[in-house]
Write a protein that holds these residues in place. Structure first.
Motif, PDB file in Angstrom:
ATOM      1  N   ARG A  33       1.051  -1.233   0.132  1.00  0.00           N
ATOM      2  CA  ARG A  33      -0.028   0.065  -0.058  1.00  0.00           C
ATOM      3  C   ARG A  33       0.909   1.372   0.068  1.00  0.00           C
ATOM      4  N   LEU A  34       2.087   1.148   0.720  1.00  0.00           N
ATOM      5  CA  LEU A  34       3.002   2.290   0.785  1.00  0.00           C
ATOM      6  C   LEU A  34       3.344   2.722  -0.394  1.00  0.00           C
ATOM      7  N   ALA A  35       3.844   1.557  -1.199  1.00  0.00           N
ATOM      8  CA  ALA A  35       4.167   1.794  -2.685  1.00  0.00           C
ATOM      9  C   ALA A  35       3.422   2.158  -3.613  1.00  0.00           C
ATOM     10  N   ARG A  36       2.005   2.034  -3.326  1.00  0.00           N
ATOM     11  CA  ARG A  36       1.067   2.548  -4.335  1.00  0.00           C
ATOM     12  C   ARG A  36       0.783   4.122  -3.947  1.00  0.00           C
ATOM     13  N   LEU A  37       0.667   4.166  -2.643  1.00  0.00           N
ATOM     14  CA  LEU A  37       0.486   5.721  -2.290  1.00  0.00           C
ATOM     15  C   LEU A  37       1.702   6.698  -2.588  1.00  0.00           C
ATOM     16  N   GLN A  38       2.907   6.153  -2.485  1.00  0.00           N
ATOM     17  CA  GLN A  38       3.917   6.862  -2.744  1.00  0.00           C
ATOM     18  C   GLN A  38       4.089   7.123  -4.180  1.00  0.00           C
ATOM     19  N   ALA A  39       3.880   6.247  -5.222  1.00  0.00           N
ATOM     20  CA  ALA A  39       3.652   6.472  -6.564  1.00  0.00           C
ATOM     21  C   ALA A  39       2.794   7.622  -6.841  1.00  0.00           C
ATOM     22  N   LEU A  40       1.789   7.383  -6.300  1.00  0.00           N
ATOM     23  CA  LEU A  40       0.672   8.576  -6.749  1.00  0.00           C
ATOM     24  C   LEU A  40       1.255   9.964  -6.229  1.00  0.00           C
ATOM     25  N   LEU A  41       1.694  10.103  -5.004  1.00  0.00           N
ATOM     26  CA  LEU A  41       2.346  11.343  -4.448  1.00  0.00           C
ATOM     27  C   LEU A  41       3.449  11.822  -5.072  1.00  0.00           C
ATOM     28  N   SER A  42       4.572  10.969  -5.747  1.00  0.00           N
ATOM     29  CA  SER A  42       5.311  11.221  -6.458  1.00  0.00           C
ATOM     30  C   SER A  42       4.953  11.873  -7.643  1.00  0.00           C
ATOM     31  N   ARG A  43       3.961  11.092  -8.483  1.00  0.00           N
ATOM     32  CA  ARG A  43       3.469  11.882  -9.371  1.00  0.00           C
ATOM     33  C   ARG A  43       2.915  13.295  -9.323  1.00  0.00           C
ATOM     34  N   GLN A  44       2.223  13.602  -8.255  1.00  0.00           N
ATOM     35  CA  GLN A  44       1.609  14.788  -8.055  1.00  0.00           C
ATOM     36  C   GLN A  44       2.946  15.698  -7.974  1.00  0.00           C
ATOM     37  N   GLN A  45       3.771  15.360  -7.054  1.00  0.00           N
ATOM     38  CA  GLN A  45       4.812  16.385  -6.740  1.00  0.00           C
ATOM     39  C   GLN A  45       5.363  16.602  -8.028  1.00  0.00           C
ATOM     40  N   GLU A  46       5.866  15.733  -8.897  1.00  0.00           N
ATOM     41  CA  GLU A  46       6.528  16.241 -10.223  1.00  0.00           C
ATOM     42  C   GLU A  46       5.461  16.904 -10.940  1.00  0.00           C
ATOM     43  N   ASP A  47       4.317  16.706 -10.999  1.00  0.00           N
ATOM     44  CA  ASP A  47       3.239  17.583 -11.828  1.00  0.00           C
ATOM     45  C   ASP A  47       3.226  19.007 -11.306  1.00  0.00           C
ATOM     46  N   PHE A  48       3.175  19.144  -9.890  1.00  0.00           N
ATOM     47  CA  PHE A  48       3.265  20.327  -9.211  1.00  0.00           C
ATOM     48  C   PHE A  48       4.316  21.148  -9.763  1.00  0.00           C
ATOM     49  N   ASN A  49       5.603  20.545  -9.699  1.00  0.00           N
ATOM     50  CA  ASN A  49       6.880  21.225 -10.050  1.00  0.00           C
ATOM     51  C   ASN A  49       6.721  21.717 -11.324  1.00  0.00           C
ATOM     52  N   ALA A  50       6.268  20.855 -12.337  1.00  0.00           N
ATOM     53  CA  ALA A  50       6.197  20.923 -13.781  1.00  0.00           C
ATOM     54  C   ALA A  50       5.398  22.219 -14.145  1.00  0.00           C
ATOM     55  N   ARG A  51       4.577  22.481 -13.260  1.00  0.00           N
ATOM     56  CA  ARG A  51       3.582  23.737 -13.625  1.00  0.00           C
ATOM     57  C   ARG A  51       4.565  25.115 -13.592  1.00  0.00           C
ATOM     58  N   PHE A  52       5.889  24.926 -13.091  1.00  0.00           N
ATOM     59  CA  PHE A  52       6.447  25.933 -12.900  1.00  0.00           C
ATOM     60  C   PHE A  52       7.224  26.306 -14.209  1.00  0.00           C
ATOM     61  N   SER A  53       7.448  25.560 -14.852  1.00  0.00           N
ATOM     62  CA  SER A  53       8.398  25.723 -16.234  1.00  0.00           C
ATOM     63  C   SER A  53       8.381  26.859 -16.850  1.00  0.00           C
ATOM     64  N   GLY A  54       9.267  27.508 -17.036  1.00  0.00           N
ATOM     65  CA  GLY A  54       9.496  28.878 -17.559  1.00  0.00           C
ATOM     66  C   GLY A  54       8.763  30.031 -16.770  1.00  0.00           C
ATOM     67  N   LYS A  55       8.433  29.750 -15.627  1.00  0.00           N
ATOM     68  CA  LYS A  55       7.827  30.888 -14.778  1.00  0.00           C
ATOM     69  C   LYS A  55       8.908  31.674 -14.141  1.00  0.00           C
ATOM     70  N   VAL A  56       8.435  32.925 -13.681  1.00  0.00           N
ATOM     71  CA  VAL A  56       9.273  33.926 -13.050  1.00  0.00           C
ATOM     72  C   VAL A  56       8.885  33.886 -11.497  1.00  0.00           C
ATOM     73  N   MET A  57       9.840  33.828 -10.859  1.00  0.00           N
ATOM     74  CA  MET A  57       9.612  33.688  -9.286  1.00  0.00           C
ATOM     75  C   MET A  57      10.909  34.292  -8.523  1.00  0.00           C
ATOM     76  N   ASP A  58      10.464  34.826  -7.226  1.00  0.00           N
ATOM     77  CA  ASP A  58      11.699  35.265  -6.217  1.00  0.00           C
ATOM     78  C   ASP A  58      11.894  34.031  -5.495  1.00  0.00           C
ATOM     79  N   ILE A  59      13.307  33.939  -5.351  1.00  0.00           N
ATOM     80  CA  ILE A  59      13.921  32.778  -4.602  1.00  0.00           C
ATOM     81  C   ILE A  59      14.779  33.677  -3.569  1.00  0.00           C
ATOM     82  N   LEU A  60      14.847  32.775  -2.347  1.00  0.00           N
ATOM     83  CA  LEU A  60      15.733  33.210  -1.245  1.00  0.00           C
ATOM     84  C   LEU A  60      16.954  32.363  -1.494  1.00  0.00           C
TER      85      LEU A  60
END
Ligand code: SAM
Ligand code: SF4
Length: 455
Positions: free
Chosen positions: A370-397
């Motif tokens: 079960r942990l492997a299934r959940l982590q696969a889903l969470l990893s996909r969401q994390q990758e998708d979340f980050n992908a939305r920032f491609s080409g975006k401008v932001m302030d970083i510290l």
């Protein structure tokens, strides 16, 4: 001048332990200690431990096995080494640690760090086997004193404990037993420590607490403040550019705190809001006192206040009695909530907690699958979340050096690690970047302001 003795503190577990380790260093400095780079060069080694899962506690005992050999080696060349166990394993197991690992000279719990210089003095006087695990009546943070001046510099991103302990007694969790009852530090103390951190170079502060959003206390105006009001006061401190807080309980997520995400410019759009399970039956058995629908409604409300919030969470799979259907409900909740990042664990029975007594324990191989299934889903969401920032401008510290020369690691407002090419002296600066590449764990970007990159 006498040469300082060296202390090496190894920290396990949560950010609260990281904070506690810093405070141990603060009380040891005036007692004549300086930090050691490695255990091999330390006169005193402290393991600041975590008891949240069995694996975390077992790691401590294997480390103690290694340290016994190190202690023998050093003693052969006439150098004494003292070994202490601190933190939640110390609190939960006390004397049993010394019985199981006689190499340990003394043990002290999370509430007893202020006793550290006294314990060292007793050790110097020839005593061994001390155990300090009482919950003192006084405020632990008071007993530790103000964050002391000798700390040379603080990191750009600093932690500040505002709340400790927990009265919620989730049926799986040791925190109410190891950290004690819920306690909020007074606003004035927090503001003073925050000012000191800012003066010493902190640009971002993360407020810490086991249930940080339950924080409440007397404000500087004599009224009772909530966490949202405290964040407003912190936002006024010169030099502080960014604020965060962690970890929050869904039931303490009040409207004014939700609104703060839309109102307080310095409050970053990231929220760690653990739910543990998506099944109402399991949530009830966990004593979480809310349903999956309550949680999803809350997330919707938060997104209304701050559309781009990066949502994070904690999950436990294989809680006693968790059926395939219960687990499917967790997967559905994750699909719906859409996490930017999350932590997930196999349920680990903790001695003394009600769930550990449950007859209906889930088989290890089921938990693993079960942990492997959940982590696969969470990893996909994390990758998708980050992908939305491609080409975006932001302030970083800009936070610290990267792995390669000429590279720095910064933090985005959404807590992503961002790699850029920049000179080390820019650390502590906030720069505008354009994101070039996104991955599951980090982003790469280039600084748009040329001067900042070279300067
Ligand atoms: N106070 C926070 C909350 O209520 O969500 C969490 C604090 S706890 C220190 C951090 C996380 O450890 C929990 O959210 C939970 O997911 C995990 N945890 C706690 N006890 C556990 C156990 N017995 N087995 C597995 N994971 C556990
Ligand atoms: Fe543990 Fe968090 Fe539950 Fe408190 S609210 S008992 S810290 S999981």
């Amino acid at each position: 001048m006498t040469t300082p003795r060296r202390v090496f503190i190894k920290t396990y577990g949560c950010q609260m332990n990281v904070y506690d380790s810093e405070r141990m260093m603060d009380v040891l400095r005036p007692a004549g200690f300086a930090p050691a780079d490695a255990p091999e060069s330390a006169d005193l080694i402290i393991l600041n431990t975590c008891h949240i899962r069995e694996k975390a506690a077992e790691k401590v005992y294997s480390e103690l096995g290694r340290l016994r050999m190190l202690k023998d080696e050093r003693e052969k060349s006439g150098r004494k080494t003292a070994i202490a166990v601190a933190g939640c394993v110390a609190q939960a197991e006390g004397e049993a640690i010394i019985a199981r690992a006689p190499v340990v000279d003394f043990v002290f719990g999370p509430q007893s760090a202020a006793e550290l210089p006294g314990l060292v003095a007793r050790l110097d006087a020839g005593e061994r086997g001390m155990v300090a695990t009482d919950f003192p009546a006084d405020d632990k943070f008071d007993a530790l004193g103000e964050k002391s001046a000798p700390a040379p510099q603080v990191p750009v991103t600093a932690f500040l404990a505002v709340q400790e302990g927990c009265d919620k007694f989730c049926s799986f969790c040791v925190v109410p037993y190891t950290r004690g009852a819920e306690y909020s530090r007074p606003a004035e103390r927090i503001l003073r420590e925050a000012r000191l951190l800012a003066e010493k170079g902190a640009r971002e502060i993360t407020l810490l607490g086991q249930n940080v959003n339950a924080w409440h206390g007397e404000g500087t105006d004599g009224r009772t403040w909530t966490l949202a009001r405290l964040l407003e006061a912190l936002a006024e401190i010169d030099g502080l550019a960014r604020l965060r807080f962690t970890t929050s309980h869904p039931n303490d997520m009040e409207d004014d705190l939700i609104a703060a995400f839309g109102r307080n410019d310095k409050l970053m759009p990231y929220l760690h809001l653990p739910v543990q399970s998506g099944s109402d039956a399991i949530l009830k058995a966990m004593n979480r006192k809310h349903t999956a629908a309550d949680y999803l409604r809350l997330v919707e409300k938060i997104r209304k206040a701050r559309e781009d919030i990066a949502l994070s969470g904690d999950f436990i799979v294989g809680f006693p009695g968790e059926s395939e259907e219960d687990f499917a409900a967790t997967m559905r909740l994750v699909e719906e909530a859409d996490y930017a990042q999350a932590y997930s664990f196999k349920y680990s029975p903790r001695p003394g907690t009600p769930a550990a007594e449950h007859a209906d324990q889930v088989a290890e191989e089921v938990k693993t699958a079960r942990l492997a299934r959940l982590q696969a889903l969470l990893s996909r969401q994390q990758e998708d979340f980050n992908a939305r920032f491609s080409g975006k401008v932001m302030d970083i510290l800009l936070e610290k050096p990267g792995r390669y020369p000429g590279q720095l690691v910064g933090r985005s407002p959404w807590l992503q690690a961002v790699h850029v090419d920049a000179q080390g002296r820019r650390i502590g600066g906030i720069v505008t970047v354009r994101v070039e590449k996104t991955g599951k764990n980090s982003l790469s970007a280039h600084i748009m302001d040329k001067e900042a990159a070279q300067g």
